[in-house]
Design an enzyme around this catalytic site. Structure first.
Site, PDB file in Angstrom:
ATOM      1  N   ASP A  40     -21.755   7.358  41.925  1.00 13.54           N
ATOM      2  CA  ASP A  40     -20.543   7.030  42.681  1.00 13.54           C
ATOM      3  C   ASP A  40     -20.897   6.043  43.787  1.00 13.54           C
ATOM      4  O   ASP A  40     -21.575   6.401  44.765  1.00 13.54           O
ATOM      5  CB  ASP A  40     -19.927   8.309  43.265  1.00 13.54           C
ATOM      6  CG  ASP A  40     -18.564   8.039  43.879  1.00 13.54           C
ATOM      7  OD1 ASP A  40     -18.484   7.181  44.792  1.00 13.54           O
ATOM      8  OD2 ASP A  40     -17.585   8.662  43.446  1.00 13.54           O
ATOM      9  N   THR A  87      -6.293  11.948  36.569  1.00 10.18           N
ATOM     10  CA  THR A  87      -5.609  11.020  35.647  1.00 10.18           C
ATOM     11  C   THR A  87      -6.423   9.747  35.419  1.00 10.18           C
ATOM     12  O   THR A  87      -6.180   9.013  34.465  1.00 10.18           O
ATOM     13  CB  THR A  87      -4.256  10.574  36.224  1.00 10.18           C
ATOM     14  OG1 THR A  87      -4.509   9.817  37.418  1.00 10.18           O
ATOM     15  CG2 THR A  87      -3.372  11.757  36.557  1.00 10.18           C
ATOM     16  N   ARG A 120      -9.392   5.968  42.588  1.00  6.59           N
ATOM     17  CA  ARG A 120      -9.151   6.412  41.225  1.00  6.59           C
ATOM     18  C   ARG A 120      -8.885   7.913  41.247  1.00  6.59           C
ATOM     19  O   ARG A 120      -9.749   8.687  41.658  1.00  6.59           O
ATOM     20  CB  ARG A 120     -10.407   6.091  40.399  1.00  6.59           C
ATOM     21  CG  ARG A 120     -10.230   6.229  38.940  1.00  6.59           C
ATOM     22  CD  ARG A 120     -11.443   5.708  38.210  1.00  6.59           C
ATOM     23  NE  ARG A 120     -12.557   6.632  38.221  1.00  6.59           N
ATOM     24  CZ  ARG A 120     -13.529   6.635  37.319  1.00  6.59           C
ATOM     25  NH1 ARG A 120     -13.545   5.735  36.360  1.00  6.59           N
ATOM     26  NH2 ARG A 120     -14.507   7.496  37.386  1.00  6.59           N
ATOM     27  N   ASP A 141     -19.706   6.934  47.465  1.00  6.23           N
ATOM     28  CA  ASP A 141     -20.461   8.056  48.039  1.00  6.23           C
ATOM     29  C   ASP A 141     -21.883   7.631  48.403  1.00  6.23           C
ATOM     30  O   ASP A 141     -22.413   8.024  49.444  1.00  6.23           O
ATOM     31  CB  ASP A 141     -20.503   9.227  47.054  1.00  6.23           C
ATOM     32  CG  ASP A 141     -19.166   9.958  46.981  1.00  6.23           C
ATOM     33  OD1 ASP A 141     -18.285   9.659  47.821  1.00  6.23           O
ATOM     34  OD2 ASP A 141     -18.999  10.804  46.105  1.00  6.23           O
TER      35      ASP A 141
HETATM   36  C1  PRP Z   1     -14.634   3.468  42.415  1.00  4.51           C
HETATM   37  C2  PRP Z   1     -15.097   2.017  42.381  1.00  4.51           C
HETATM   38  C3  PRP Z   1     -13.910   1.304  41.798  1.00  4.51           C
HETATM   39  C4  PRP Z   1     -13.372   2.331  40.826  1.00  4.51           C
HETATM   40  C5  PRP Z   1     -13.820   1.932  39.448  1.00  4.51           C
HETATM   41  O1  PRP Z   1     -13.827   3.681  43.501  1.00  4.51           O
HETATM   42  O2  PRP Z   1     -15.500   1.553  43.628  1.00  4.51           O
HETATM   43  O3  PRP Z   1     -12.927   0.950  42.750  1.00  4.51           O
HETATM   44  O4  PRP Z   1     -13.930   3.591  41.187  1.00  4.51           O
HETATM   45  O5  PRP Z   1     -13.237   2.771  38.500  1.00  4.51           O
HETATM   46  P1  PRP Z   1     -12.162   2.237  37.462  1.00  4.51           P
HETATM   47  O6  PRP Z   1     -12.661   0.924  36.963  1.00  4.51           O
HETATM   48  O7  PRP Z   1     -12.175   3.296  36.409  1.00  4.51           O
HETATM   49  O8  PRP Z   1     -10.849   2.136  38.162  1.00  4.51           O
HETATM   50  P2  PRP Z   1     -13.222   5.130  43.842  1.00  4.51           P
HETATM   51  O9  PRP Z   1     -11.928   5.317  43.158  1.00  4.51           O
HETATM   52  O10 PRP Z   1     -14.286   6.167  43.584  1.00  4.51           O
HETATM   53  O11 PRP Z   1     -12.889   5.022  45.378  1.00  4.51           O
HETATM   54  P3  PRP Z   1     -13.864   4.784  46.616  1.00  4.51           P
HETATM   55  O12 PRP Z   1     -14.310   3.347  46.580  1.00  4.51           O
HETATM   56  O13 PRP Z   1     -12.978   5.072  47.770  1.00  4.51           O
HETATM   57  O14 PRP Z   1     -15.015   5.734  46.506  1.00  4.51           O
HETATM   58  N1  URA Z   2     -16.720   4.639  40.169  1.00 10.39           N
HETATM   59  C1  URA Z   2     -18.009   4.724  40.574  1.00 10.39           C
HETATM   60  O1  URA Z   2     -18.305   4.687  41.780  1.00 10.39           O
HETATM   61  N2  URA Z   2     -18.949   4.830  39.621  1.00 10.39           N
HETATM   62  C2  URA Z   2     -18.667   4.867  38.316  1.00 10.39           C
HETATM   63  O2  URA Z   2     -19.596   4.952  37.490  1.00 10.39           O
HETATM   64  C3  URA Z   2     -17.315   4.770  37.918  1.00 10.39           C
HETATM   65  C4  URA Z   2     -16.358   4.655  38.873  1.00 10.39           C
END
Ligand code: PRP
Ligand code: URA
Length: 209
Positions: A200, A108, A104, A203
Site C-alpha cells: 500500500d 467495491t 479506493r 501507508d
Molecule cells: C491507492 C493508490 C491509487 C489507487 C490505485 O490509493 O495510490 O490512488 O489506490 O488503485 P486503483 O487503480 O485500483 O484505483 P488509495 O485508494 O489506497 O488511497 P490513499 O492514496 O489515500 O492511500
Molecule cells: N493501491 C496501492 O497502494 N497498492 C496497490 O497495490 C494497489 C492499490
C-alpha cells in the site's frame, strides 16, 4: 490510442527495487519515491519545447536555449500521489500543483471522490497526473475524467508501478492519455493489489495502516 512508456534507466530500476522491498522503512521509502519521481520527471519532460535567447557570458554573447514557456501542471491523486510531488518540483519548480482527492473503496474498489482543486489556467497547461500505483485504474480514470471536466486538455499519467488491468482501463476510457511508469507488473491479486507491487503506497509513505 495512448502509449505506455516504461522508464528502464538503471538508477530508476535500482531505486524501485529498494522501494518494493518490505524491509524499507517509511523515511527511506519516502526519500526513494521522491528521487525516482525526479528521475522520471527528467525523462517525461524530454519533449519540452525550447526557444533561443542571447545571454552575455563573461567572454562573449552566446545564443542559448531556454524552455519555450509551455506551462506545466502537476496533479497528484491524494494521498499517495503527494509523495511524488516534491521530487518533480525539484526539477520543475515553476509547475503549478492541482490536487484530486480520491480513495479506493476497499469493498467495491470503486474510487470515492472528496476533493478537487486545479490551477486557474488549467486549459493552457500540460498536466501530469501523478500516483505511485495504477492498479484497477479506477482512481486514475476517474481523476482524469474530473480534470477533463474542469477544462484539462493535455494530460499525461505518471506512476511508479502499473498493472496491465489499470493500463487497459485508463486507455479504454481515455485513449488520448499516455502512461509513464517505472515498471509494469504481472497482475492484480484477489484484493486488487498489484503483484508483486510494493504494497500500500499511501501507508508506506505516511506510516499508516
Ligand atoms: C491507492 C493508490 C491509487 C489507487 C490505485 O490509493 O495510490 O490512488 O489506490 O488503485 P486503483 O487503480 O485500483 O484505483 P488509495 O485508494 O489506497 O488511497 P490513499 O492514496 O489515500 O492511500
Ligand atoms: N493501491 C496501492 O497502494 N497498492 C496497490 O497495490 C494497489 C492499490
Amino acid at each position: 490510442m495512448g502509449n505506455v512508456y516504461v522508464f528502464d534507466h538503471p538508477l530508476i530500476q535500482h531505486k524501485l527495487t529498494h522501494i518494493r522491498d518490505k524491509r524499507t522503512g517509511t523515511k527511506e521509502f519516502r526519500e526513494l519515491v521522491e528521487e525516482v519521481s525526479a528521475l522520471m520527471a527528467y525523462e517525461i519532460t524530454r519533449d519540452m519545447p525550447l526557444r533561443e535567447v542571447t545571454v552575455e557570458t563573461p567572454v562573449a554573447p552566446a545564443r542559448c536555449k531556454v524552455l519555450a514557456g509551455k506551462k506545466l501542471g502537476l496533479v497528484p491523486i491524494l494521498r499517495a500521489g503527494l509523495g511524488m510531488v516534491d521530487g518533480i518540483l525539484r526539477l520543475i519548480p515553476a509547475a503549478k500543483v492541482g490536487h484530486i482527492g480520491l480513495y479506493r473503496d476497499p469493498e467495491t474498489l470503486e474510487p470515492v471522490k472528496y476533493y478537487a482543486k486545479m490551477p486557474s489556467d488549467i486549459e493552457e497547461r500540460d498536466l501530469i497526473v501523478i500516483d505511485p500505483m495504477l492498479a484497477t485504474g479506477g482512481s486514475a480514470a476517474a481523476a482524469i475524467q474530473m480534470i477533463k471536466e474542469m477544462g484539462g486538455r493535455s494530460i499525461k499519467l505518471m506512476c511508479l508501478i502499473a498493472a496491465p488491468e489499470g493500463i487497459k482501463r485508463v486507455h479504454g476510457e481515455h485513449d488520448d492519455v499516455d502512461i509513464y511508469a517505472a515498471a509494469v507488473d504481472e497482475r492484480l491479486n484477489e484484493k486488487s493489489y498489484i503483484v508483486p507491487g510494493l504494497g500500500d503506497a499511501g501507508d508506506r509513505l505516511f506510516g499508516t495502516r
